[in-house]
Motif scaffolding. Structure first.
Motif, PDB file in Angstrom:
ATOM      1  N   PRO A  91      23.021  41.831  31.321  1.00  0.00           N
ATOM      2  CA  PRO A  91      22.225  41.187  32.370  1.00  0.00           C
ATOM      3  C   PRO A  91      21.251  42.181  33.007  1.00  0.00           C
ATOM      4  CG  PRO A  91      24.354  41.784  33.243  1.00  0.00           C
ATOM      5  CD  PRO A  91      24.382  42.148  31.781  1.00  0.00           C
ATOM      6  N   GLU A  92      20.357  41.667  33.803  1.00  0.00           N
ATOM      7  CA  GLU A  92      19.506  42.532  34.609  1.00  0.00           C
ATOM      8  C   GLU A  92      20.352  43.201  35.695  1.00  0.00           C
ATOM      9  OE1 GLU A  92      16.351  43.207  33.942  1.00  0.00           O
ATOM     10  OE2 GLU A  92      16.489  41.863  32.201  1.00  0.00           O
ATOM     11  N   GLY A  93      19.892  44.315  36.188  1.00  0.00           N
ATOM     12  CA  GLY A  93      20.640  45.010  37.226  1.00  0.00           C
ATOM     13  C   GLY A  93      21.766  45.843  36.640  1.00  0.00           C
ATOM     14  N   ARG A  94      22.584  46.415  37.526  1.00  0.00           N
ATOM     15  CA  ARG A  94      23.694  47.266  37.098  1.00  0.00           C
ATOM     16  C   ARG A  94      24.943  46.877  37.889  1.00  0.00           C
ATOM     17  NH1 ARG A  94      21.128  53.014  38.009  1.00  0.00           N
ATOM     18  NH2 ARG A  94      20.164  51.814  39.678  1.00  0.00           N
ATOM     19  N   VAL A  95      25.886  46.290  37.173  1.00  0.00           N
ATOM     20  CA  VAL A  95      27.116  45.786  37.781  1.00  0.00           C
ATOM     21  C   VAL A  95      28.306  46.379  37.043  1.00  0.00           C
ATOM     22  CG1 VAL A  95      28.528  43.758  38.273  1.00  0.00           C
ATOM     23  CG2 VAL A  95      26.029  43.634  38.496  1.00  0.00           C
ATOM     24  N   VAL A  96      29.204  47.008  37.781  1.00  0.00           N
ATOM     25  CA  VAL A  96      30.440  47.561  37.221  1.00  0.00           C
ATOM     26  C   VAL A  96      31.570  46.594  37.550  1.00  0.00           C
ATOM     27  CG1 VAL A  96      31.989  49.550  37.150  1.00  0.00           C
ATOM     28  CG2 VAL A  96      29.546  49.868  37.643  1.00  0.00           C
ATOM     29  N   LEU A  97      32.446  46.352  36.587  1.00  0.00           N
ATOM     30  CA  LEU A  97      33.538  45.384  36.764  1.00  0.00           C
ATOM     31  C   LEU A  97      34.873  46.000  36.385  1.00  0.00           C
ATOM     32  CD1 LEU A  97      34.560  42.411  37.220  1.00  0.00           C
ATOM     33  CD2 LEU A  97      34.081  42.031  34.782  1.00  0.00           C
ATOM     34  N   LEU A  98      35.874  45.728  37.194  1.00  0.00           N
ATOM     35  CA  LEU A  98      37.275  46.047  36.881  1.00  0.00           C
ATOM     36  C   LEU A  98      38.084  44.771  37.004  1.00  0.00           C
ATOM     37  CD1 LEU A  98      39.886  47.710  36.523  1.00  0.00           C
ATOM     38  CD2 LEU A  98      39.726  48.368  38.920  1.00  0.00           C
ATOM     39  N   ILE A  99      38.789  44.408  35.935  1.00  0.00           N
ATOM     40  CA  ILE A  99      39.716  43.276  35.948  1.00  0.00           C
ATOM     41  C   ILE A  99      41.108  43.835  35.689  1.00  0.00           C
ATOM     42  CG2 ILE A  99      40.374  41.069  34.912  1.00  0.00           C
ATOM     43  CD1 ILE A  99      37.490  40.803  33.907  1.00  0.00           C
ATOM     44  N   ALA A 100      42.021  43.609  36.612  1.00  0.00           N
ATOM     45  CA  ALA A 100      43.373  44.158  36.449  1.00  0.00           C
ATOM     46  C   ALA A 100      44.311  43.513  37.455  1.00  0.00           C
ATOM     47  CB  ALA A 100      43.373  45.668  36.657  1.00  0.00           C
ATOM     48  N   ARG A 101      45.589  43.568  37.139  1.00  0.00           N
ATOM     49  CA  ARG A 101      46.602  43.237  38.131  1.00  0.00           C
ATOM     50  C   ARG A 101      46.460  44.214  39.290  1.00  0.00           C
ATOM     51  NH1 ARG A 101      52.231  44.671  37.750  1.00  0.00           N
ATOM     52  NH2 ARG A 101      51.626  45.670  35.797  1.00  0.00           N
ATOM     53  N   LEU A 102      46.566  43.720  40.514  1.00  0.00           N
ATOM     54  CA  LEU A 102      46.238  44.541  41.669  1.00  0.00           C
ATOM     55  C   LEU A 102      47.430  45.404  42.089  1.00  0.00           C
ATOM     56  CD1 LEU A 102      43.999  42.074  43.691  1.00  0.00           C
ATOM     57  CD2 LEU A 102      43.364  43.774  41.990  1.00  0.00           C
ATOM     58  N   ASP A 105      50.157  41.146  43.058  1.00  0.00           N
ATOM     59  CA  ASP A 105      51.533  41.196  42.566  1.00  0.00           C
ATOM     60  C   ASP A 105      52.412  41.655  43.725  1.00  0.00           C
ATOM     61  OD1 ASP A 105      53.828  41.293  41.093  1.00  0.00           O
ATOM     62  OD2 ASP A 105      53.152  42.835  39.696  1.00  0.00           O
ATOM     63  N   ASP A 106      52.647  40.756  44.668  1.00  0.00           N
ATOM     64  CA  ASP A 106      53.294  41.133  45.933  1.00  0.00           C
ATOM     65  C   ASP A 106      54.691  41.711  45.752  1.00  0.00           C
ATOM     66  OD1 ASP A 106      51.055  40.271  47.355  1.00  0.00           O
ATOM     67  OD2 ASP A 106      51.780  38.209  47.440  1.00  0.00           O
ATOM     68  N   ALA A 107      55.374  41.331  44.684  1.00  0.00           N
ATOM     69  CA  ALA A 107      56.739  41.818  44.474  1.00  0.00           C
ATOM     70  C   ALA A 107      56.774  43.255  43.970  1.00  0.00           C
ATOM     71  CB  ALA A 107      57.467  40.912  43.480  1.00  0.00           C
ATOM     72  N   ASN A 108      55.631  43.763  43.526  1.00  0.00           N
ATOM     73  CA  ASN A 108      55.586  45.108  42.962  1.00  0.00           C
ATOM     74  C   ASN A 108      55.561  46.149  44.082  1.00  0.00           C
ATOM     75  OD1 ASN A 108      54.500  47.578  41.641  1.00  0.00           O
ATOM     76  ND2 ASN A 108      54.294  46.214  39.891  1.00  0.00           N
ATOM     77  N   PRO A 109      56.396  47.187  43.986  1.00  0.00           N
ATOM     78  CA  PRO A 109      56.437  48.191  45.059  1.00  0.00           C
ATOM     79  C   PRO A 109      55.145  48.990  45.221  1.00  0.00           C
ATOM     80  CG  PRO A 109      57.784  48.886  43.187  1.00  0.00           C
ATOM     81  CD  PRO A 109      57.403  47.458  42.940  1.00  0.00           C
ATOM     82  N   ALA A 144      52.058  47.533  44.880  1.00  0.00           N
ATOM     83  CA  ALA A 144      51.011  46.504  44.914  1.00  0.00           C
ATOM     84  C   ALA A 144      49.890  46.892  45.868  1.00  0.00           C
ATOM     85  CB  ALA A 144      51.613  45.169  45.331  1.00  0.00           C
ATOM     86  N   ILE A 145      48.684  46.468  45.530  1.00  0.00           N
ATOM     87  CA  ILE A 145      47.549  46.525  46.448  1.00  0.00           C
ATOM     88  C   ILE A 145      47.654  45.315  47.369  1.00  0.00           C
ATOM     89  CG2 ILE A 145      45.028  46.411  46.617  1.00  0.00           C
ATOM     90  CD1 ILE A 145      45.972  49.024  45.396  1.00  0.00           C
ATOM     91  N   SER A 146      47.469  45.519  48.658  1.00  0.00           N
ATOM     92  CA  SER A 146      47.625  44.421  49.614  1.00  0.00           C
ATOM     93  C   SER A 146      46.317  43.651  49.789  1.00  0.00           C
ATOM     94  CB  SER A 146      48.086  44.951  50.970  1.00  0.00           C
ATOM     95  OG  SER A 146      47.036  45.674  51.601  1.00  0.00           O
ATOM     96  N   ARG A 147      46.450  42.443  50.263  1.00  0.00           N
ATOM     97  CA  ARG A 147      45.267  41.639  50.576  1.00  0.00           C
ATOM     98  C   ARG A 147      44.427  42.304  51.664  1.00  0.00           C
ATOM     99  NH1 ARG A 147      49.026  38.527  48.509  1.00  0.00           N
ATOM    100  NH2 ARG A 147      48.488  36.624  47.349  1.00  0.00           N
ATOM    101  N   ALA A 148      45.109  42.913  52.624  1.00  0.00           N
ATOM    102  CA  ALA A 148      44.388  43.576  53.708  1.00  0.00           C
ATOM    103  C   ALA A 148      43.522  44.721  53.176  1.00  0.00           C
ATOM    104  CB  ALA A 148      45.383  44.098  54.744  1.00  0.00           C
TER     105      ALA A 148
END
Length: 373
Positions: free
Chosen positions: A192-203, A235-239, A241-245
């Motif tokens: 695409p036009e522009g420069r966009v970096v993407l990470l898709i992963a379990r949080l 992945d809230d059960a994971n010790p 985990a990245i939090s929503r906050a």
């Protein structure tokens, strides 16, 4: 007709990752059964419903207690006794250990263990990881010793288990190129036009998400026109985990855009210029294979599973884990000029076709299991 049972700990993986393998087995004339928690509902709502028989297993994929594991072992034995399969393929930690042990106890003739990554317990140097590894090593040794073949998704994992003597010297094993990627589903898309970096992963932190955010800050201070996006499920059960906050804070800061948990990642891949996965350990990262097939340069870490997906300087860059500064420099270099980005994008697509085509990967697996025509 040969009866084959696939045992997993996470039902969506049967549809999303093992669908092509299941269809290959059915096309060869095998009767296929699959088992995982809630598999009947999920598989029953998928395109696999008409070609496989799904079974639910009451297995907690995160439980580690002795009684819980004994109950899981008993449940696997009942499942196997009811199906009476000729072949069993178990993957992910709990099915590999307990499912393969159950298959051995129930005298299933052909048993295959698929290691999709060793993860925290074997890769982390922490005291907690070492203690868990010490506790589960006898189980691994017993389970893998009962497998006719062990399939790995990268050579580092195979070397680790042999170094730790969790596999006998004569144990048969093969290494395949991850789960492969369906090149009819993941098609190349022009950059695409522009420069966009993407990470898709379990949080979770082990995916290097904190390093990604830190690198984004560095890059955007030097060039605020580069956009960083993050997609994945909590992945809230994971010790670890990245939090929503935390994610909400990054969005508010303006350092990343959060896309949520995506049912279909293809539009997000099509809209990005570069794919980044700074993970600490993998089997072979599925998201990177999807990005390769879309035709995107890759920046990832020089760790087991990830390093095989990049030829450094050709289709992307490898950087040390836990190093946001190196990650930022690699991203800036890959996006430094359009010609470099386009050259790496074309190389990624070529690599996906040559090495990671799911048809080739499944042929290697089916042959390794002794189920080819």
């Amino acid at each position: 007709m040969t009866k084959v049972l696939l045992i997993a700990s996470f039902a969506p993986s049967l549809v999303n990752f093992r669908g092509p393998l299941i269809r290959s087995l059915v096309a060869l004339g095998h009767e296929v059964h699959v088992a995982a928690p809630d598999a009947r509902a999920l598989v029953g709502a998928s395109e696999l419903a008409s070609i496989v028989t799904a079974h639910d297993t009451p297995i907690d994929r995160t439980g580690t207690g002795v009684l819980a594991n004994l109950r899981a072992l008993a449940a696997y034995r009942r499942l196997i006794r009811g199906i009476a399969p000729d072949h069993i393929l178990s993957y992910t930690i709990k099915p590999v250990v307990l499912g393969t042990l159950a298959a051995r106890l129930e005298r299933v003739p052909h048993r295959t263990a698929l290691l999709t990554g060793l993860g925290y317990v074997f890769e982390s140097p922490s005291l907690r990881a070492r203690m868990i590894r010490l506790a589960i090593s006898p189980l691994y040794r017993a389970a893998l010793g009962g497998a006719n073949v062990v399939i790995f998704q990268n050579p580092d994992d195979e070397a680790t288990l042999r170094r730790l003597r969790l596999m006998a010297p004569a144990q048969r094993s093969i290494v395949v190129s991850g789960s492969g990627i369906d090149l009819d589903r993941f098609l190349p898309v022009p950059l695409p036009e522009g420069r966009v970096v993407l990470l898709i992963a379990r949080l979770v932190r082990a995916k290097g998400i904190l390093d990604y955010v830190a690198a984004a800050r560095i890059v955007r201070r030097r060039d605020p026109r580069i956009t960083f996006r993050l997609a994945g499920w909590f992945d809230d059960a994971n010790p670890v985990a990245i939090s929503r906050a935390e994610v909400e804070g990054w969005v508010k800061e303006g350092v990343i855009e959060y896309l949520g948990a995506l049912d279909d990642v293809r539009p997000a891949l099509a809209a990005c210029t570069l794919f980044c996965l700074p993970s600490y350990y993998e089997g072979t990262p599925r998201t990177v294979l999807e990005a390769l097939a879309t035709g995107r340069p890759i920046v990832t870490t020089d760790v087991p599973g990830c390093r095989e997906t990049v030829r450094n300087g050709w289709n992307g860059f490898l950087v040390p884990a836990h190093d946001p500064a190196a990650l930022a420099e690699a991203i800036l270099e890959a996006l430094g000029d359009r010609a470099t980005t386009e050259r790496m994008a074309a190389a990624s697509l070529s690599y996906a076709r040559d090495r990671y085509d799911v048809i080739k990967v499944n042929a290697d697996m089916v042959g390794g299991m002794g189920l080819a025509a």
